[in-house]
Design a protein around this motif. Structure first.
Motif, short mmCIF file in Angstrom:
data_model
loop_
_atom_site.label_atom_id
_atom_site.label_comp_id
_atom_site.label_asym_id
_atom_site.label_seq_id
_atom_site.Cartn_x
_atom_site.Cartn_y
_atom_site.Cartn_z
N ASN A 1 0.80 -1.22 0.00
CA ASN A 1 0.00 0.00 0.00
C ASN A 1 0.83 1.28 0.00
O ASN A 1 0.44 2.28 -0.57
CB ASN A 1 -0.92 0.02 1.22
N GLN A 2 1.99 1.22 0.66
CA GLN A 2 2.73 2.46 0.86
C GLN A 2 3.79 2.73 -0.21
O GLN A 2 4.19 3.87 -0.41
CB GLN A 2 3.39 2.44 2.25
N LYS A 3 4.28 1.69 -0.89
CA LYS A 3 5.29 1.86 -1.92
C LYS A 3 6.44 2.73 -1.41
O LYS A 3 6.78 3.77 -1.97
CB LYS A 3 4.67 2.48 -3.17
N ASN A 4 7.04 2.28 -0.31
CA ASN A 4 8.04 3.09 0.37
C ASN A 4 9.25 3.42 -0.50
O ASN A 4 9.93 4.42 -0.27
CB ASN A 4 8.51 2.35 1.64
N LYS A 5 9.56 2.59 -1.48
CA LYS A 5 10.76 2.84 -2.29
C LYS A 5 10.67 4.15 -3.05
O LYS A 5 11.68 4.73 -3.43
CB LYS A 5 10.97 1.67 -3.26
N THR A 6 9.46 4.61 -3.33
CA THR A 6 9.29 5.83 -4.10
C THR A 6 9.17 7.06 -3.21
O THR A 6 9.00 8.16 -3.70
CB THR A 6 8.03 5.74 -4.98
N LYS A 7 9.27 6.89 -1.88
CA LYS A 7 9.09 8.00 -0.96
C LYS A 7 10.43 8.51 -0.44
O LYS A 7 11.40 7.76 -0.34
CB LYS A 7 8.20 7.58 0.22
N THR A 8 10.47 9.78 -0.09
CA THR A 8 11.66 10.36 0.54
C THR A 8 11.71 9.94 2.00
O THR A 8 10.73 9.40 2.54
CB THR A 8 11.63 11.89 0.46
N VAL A 9 12.84 10.20 2.65
CA VAL A 9 12.98 9.87 4.08
C VAL A 9 11.92 10.59 4.89
O VAL A 9 11.29 10.01 5.78
CB VAL A 9 14.40 10.25 4.57
N GLU A 10 11.70 11.88 4.58
CA GLU A 10 10.71 12.67 5.32
C GLU A 10 9.30 12.10 5.13
O GLU A 10 8.51 12.04 6.07
CB GLU A 10 10.75 14.14 4.87
N GLU A 11 9.01 11.68 3.91
CA GLU A 11 7.68 11.12 3.63
C GLU A 11 7.48 9.80 4.36
O GLU A 11 6.39 9.52 4.87
CB GLU A 11 7.50 10.94 2.12
N ARG A 12 8.54 8.98 4.40
CA ARG A 12 8.43 7.70 5.10
C ARG A 12 8.23 7.93 6.60
O ARG A 12 7.43 7.25 7.24
CB ARG A 12 9.68 6.85 4.84
N GLU A 13 8.96 8.90 7.16
CA GLU A 13 8.82 9.18 8.59
C GLU A 13 7.41 9.67 8.91
O GLU A 13 6.81 9.28 9.92
CB GLU A 13 9.84 10.24 9.03
N GLU A 14 6.88 10.50 8.04
CA GLU A 14 5.51 10.98 8.24
C GLU A 14 4.52 9.83 8.11
O GLU A 14 3.51 9.76 8.81
CB GLU A 14 5.19 12.08 7.23
N ASN A 15 4.83 8.90 7.21
CA ASN A 15 4.00 7.71 7.04
C ASN A 15 3.99 6.86 8.30
O ASN A 15 2.95 6.40 8.76
CB ASN A 15 4.55 6.88 5.87
N TYR A 16 5.19 6.63 8.85
CA TYR A 16 5.31 5.86 10.09
C TYR A 16 4.49 6.53 11.19
O TYR A 16 3.77 5.87 11.94
CB TYR A 16 6.77 5.78 10.54
#
Length: 264
Positions: free
Chosen positions: A105-120
């Motif tokens: 669902n999240q496709k983390n590989k296409t996200k920046t570090v900041e986006e992943r942290e916000e996702n978490y």
């Protein structure tokens, strides 16, 4: 006649109350997230007290949860509970994100570090803020008065004894009361079965309450004024947790927060 009229409602109320107590014990025993929060509190406390006599603690009593808001940072507003919740929010967010569905669902590989942290943070926050719903029966149980429940069961037993005396002695030889005596004896057989079940429910549930209290608090004093105190503590803590979650929802949290920094 009044006893017969109100008997069914009393029995249903008591059975529902005992069922709620039983479910509350199960919720506390089985809540993975609640145990993760307790683990985070213990680890944070040990890191803060490293090198002192309080460091290296193996456990703590649940009363300590209510003191987390008393330990404040330099700003006078941020509490130790804020940072415990931030830590568990991030760890839970990472756990969900790393799951199979999370990866899809999240496709983390296409996200920046900041986006992943916000996702978490977002996913973890949703989980932690849902703990109050997960422990619904624990919060409801905190409002129960055990003395009232016990006296209600006792009053039903006393009422049945009086009714038995009425039909087996007072009205036994009264021909005019024959039909009344017959129908009342039928009711008494029904009432006796229900009261037997109520007493069994009461004994079983109180044993579970004692076991869950000893599970978290060790040996329980017989002089404890409120046997349901553990549920009151958890309810009050959940109220604090909900408040902190609401505050954190609107905050931007750095990618890797140090939960102890403001307290140094």
């Amino acid at each position: 006649m009044l006893y017969r009229e109100t008997f069914e409602d009393e029995v249903v109320h008591l059975k529902n109350s005992f069922s709620m107590l039983e479910e509350a014990c199960k919720e506390l025993r089985s809540s993975r997230l609640f145990f993760k929060l307790l683990e985070a509190v213990l680890k944070t406390g040990n890191r803060m007290n490293v090198g002192t006599i309080r460091g290296g603690a193996k456990a703590f009593k649940l009363d300590a949860l209510l003191k987390l808001s008393d330990v404040k940072g330099a700003d006078g507003k941020t509490t130790l509970l804020h940072f415990v919740v931030q830590e568990i929010i991030r760890s839970e967010g990472i756990r969900v994100s790393d799951s199979i569905m999370g990866k899809i669902n999240q496709k983390n590989k296409t996200k920046t570090v900041e986006e992943r942290e916000e996702n978490y943070r977002r996913m973890g926050h949703d989980l932690v803020s849902g703990l109050s719903t997960e422990l619904y029966n624990v919060k409801k149980t905190a409002t129960i008065d055990l003395d009232v429940l016990a006296s209600s069961v006792s009053n039903l037993s006393d009422g049945m004894e009086k009714l038995q005396q009425l039909v087996n002695k007072t009205l036994l030889t009264d021909e005019k009361s024959r039909n009344f005596v017959h129908t009342t004896k039928t009711f008494l057989n029904y009432a006796a079965r229900n009261l037997k079940e109520l007493h069994e429910d009461e004994d079983r549930v109180m044993l579970q309450v004692r076991e869950i209290t000893e599970y978290f608090h060790g040996n329980v004093s017989k002089e404890e004024p409120n046997p349901l105190r553990i549920f009151v503590i958890v309810r009050d803590f959940l109220g604090m947790l909900d408040h902190v979650c609401k505050e954190l929802r609107s905050l931007k949290v750095p990618g890797s927060p140090n939960p102890l920094a403001p307290f140094r």
